[in-house]
Design a protein around this motif. Structure first.
Motif, PDB file in Angstrom:
ATOM      1  N   LYS A 155      25.542  32.235   2.031  1.00  0.00           N
ATOM      2  CA  LYS A 155      25.554  31.346   2.600  1.00  0.00           C
ATOM      3  C   LYS A 155      25.692  30.318   1.454  1.00  0.00           C
ATOM      4  CE  LYS A 155      22.156  31.853   5.827  1.00  0.00           C
ATOM      5  NZ  LYS A 155      21.039  30.998   6.657  1.00  0.00           N
ATOM      6  N   ALA A 192      29.686  28.025   1.809  1.00  0.00           N
ATOM      7  CA  ALA A 192      29.512  26.694   2.503  1.00  0.00           C
ATOM      8  C   ALA A 192      30.485  26.018   1.004  1.00  0.00           C
ATOM      9  CB  ALA A 192      28.200  26.273   1.495  1.00  0.00           C
ATOM     10  N   THR A 242      33.925  25.965   2.223  1.00  0.00           N
ATOM     11  CA  THR A 242      33.821  25.004   2.972  1.00  0.00           C
ATOM     12  C   THR A 242      34.251  23.842   2.597  1.00  0.00           C
ATOM     13  OG1 THR A 242      32.967  26.643   5.229  1.00  0.00           O
ATOM     14  CG2 THR A 242      33.379  23.869   5.729  1.00  0.00           C
ATOM     15  N   ALA A 299      26.985  22.249   5.844  1.00  0.00           N
ATOM     16  CA  ALA A 299      28.387  23.451   4.994  1.00  0.00           C
ATOM     17  C   ALA A 299      26.828  25.047   5.756  1.00  0.00           C
ATOM     18  CB  ALA A 299      28.337  23.485   4.342  1.00  0.00           C
ATOM     19  N   PHE A 300      26.034  24.438   4.999  1.00  0.00           N
ATOM     20  CA  PHE A 300      25.214  26.182   4.546  1.00  0.00           C
ATOM     21  C   PHE A 300      24.806  26.541   6.323  1.00  0.00           C
ATOM     22  CE2 PHE A 300      24.703  25.362   0.363  1.00  0.00           C
ATOM     23  CZ  PHE A 300      24.235  27.113  -0.249  1.00  0.00           C
ATOM     24  N   SER A 314      26.702  26.238   9.034  1.00  0.00           N
ATOM     25  CA  SER A 314      27.355  26.098   9.832  1.00  0.00           C
ATOM     26  C   SER A 314      27.790  26.687  11.184  1.00  0.00           C
ATOM     27  CB  SER A 314      29.208  24.946   9.403  1.00  0.00           C
ATOM     28  OG  SER A 314      29.404  26.282   8.420  1.00  0.00           O
ATOM     29  N   THR A 363      30.456  29.181   8.944  1.00  0.00           N
ATOM     30  CA  THR A 363      29.190  30.116   8.057  1.00  0.00           C
ATOM     31  C   THR A 363      28.723  31.349   8.142  1.00  0.00           C
ATOM     32  OG1 THR A 363      29.482  28.340   5.895  1.00  0.00           O
ATOM     33  CG2 THR A 363      27.292  30.723   6.037  1.00  0.00           C
TER      34      THR A 363
END
Length: 215
Positions: free
Chosen positions: A90, A94, A97, A144-145, A147, A150
């Motif tokens: 992740k 992340a 991203t 982000a982690f 999403s 992800t």
């Protein structure tokens, strides 16, 4: 004594020049993996930030990647054989991203293996670390982690790991067809030389397939 030294030199030379062997230095993937760049030869490194051997592979691998010819494309895919490795997978996606992967990739290895300030199986700690090192808002990092992008990447990474048939990291997957590693080949440098050997043969096969059939 001279004869013995000569024999040892010849043996060493043979070892250096010997071609990598299928089933020993490399093997076929368990399943063929579709590549993102079918017009090029794709090399994937399967890795985990928590792996000391992956940390050791970074320097020789980066030097190797810088010398890759134009018809070869390289990318990393986090190894994901089980959930314990998910926090670092992740973190990788992340950071990608958030646009900070290039900046934080090496420091993340250092935080885990050199500074020993981060536990690779602790997702909360990983979020805090990325937040601190990137200077970004924590909420943005948390998003982000977790999403959809992800999670989609995690599923694909898990599928690639499973389809490759590898049993450990770091491992190299060449063109979705072959795998090698420092364990299989003997060490990091030999793994990269084995990858070169496979790439050369794939290139030759592509050229042969593209050439007009001889009458």
């Amino acid at each position: 004594m001279k004869k013995l030294l000569t024999a040892l030199i010849l043996l060493a030379s043979f070892s250096v020049m010997a071609e990598p062997q299928m089933g020993k230095d490399f093997d076929r993937t368990a399943q063929t993996i579709n590549t993102d760049t079918p017009n090029k030869i794709e090399v994937i490194e399967l890795f985990w930030y928590g792996c000391g051997h992956c940390h050791s592979m970074e320097a020789p691998l980066n030097a190797w990647v810088k010398k890759l010819p134009a018809d070869v494309v390289f990318k990393r895919v986090p190894g994901l054989p089980h959930q314990a490795w998910a926090p670092m997978a992740k973190a990788y996606y992340a950071m990608e991203t958030l646009g900070v992967l290039e900046k934080l990739h090496a420091p993340l290895f250092e935080a885990i293996h050199t500074k020993k300030t981060l536990k690779p199986t602790d997702e909360k700690a990983a979020i805090d670390w990325v937040t601190q090192q990137s200077g970004l808002d924590k909420k943005k990092v948390e998003e982000a982690f977790g999403s959809f992008a992800t999670n989609t990447s995690l599923n694909r990474a898990a599928n690639i790991f499973r389809s490759s048939g590898v049993t450990g990291v770091p491992s190299l997957v060449i063109n979705g067809q072959f795998i090698t590693s420092s364990t299989m080949a003997g060490n990091n440098d030999l793994a990269l030389k084995t990858a070169d050997y496979i790439i050369t043969n794939i290139r030759a096969d592509k050229a042969k397939a593209a050439s007009p059939a001889k009458k």
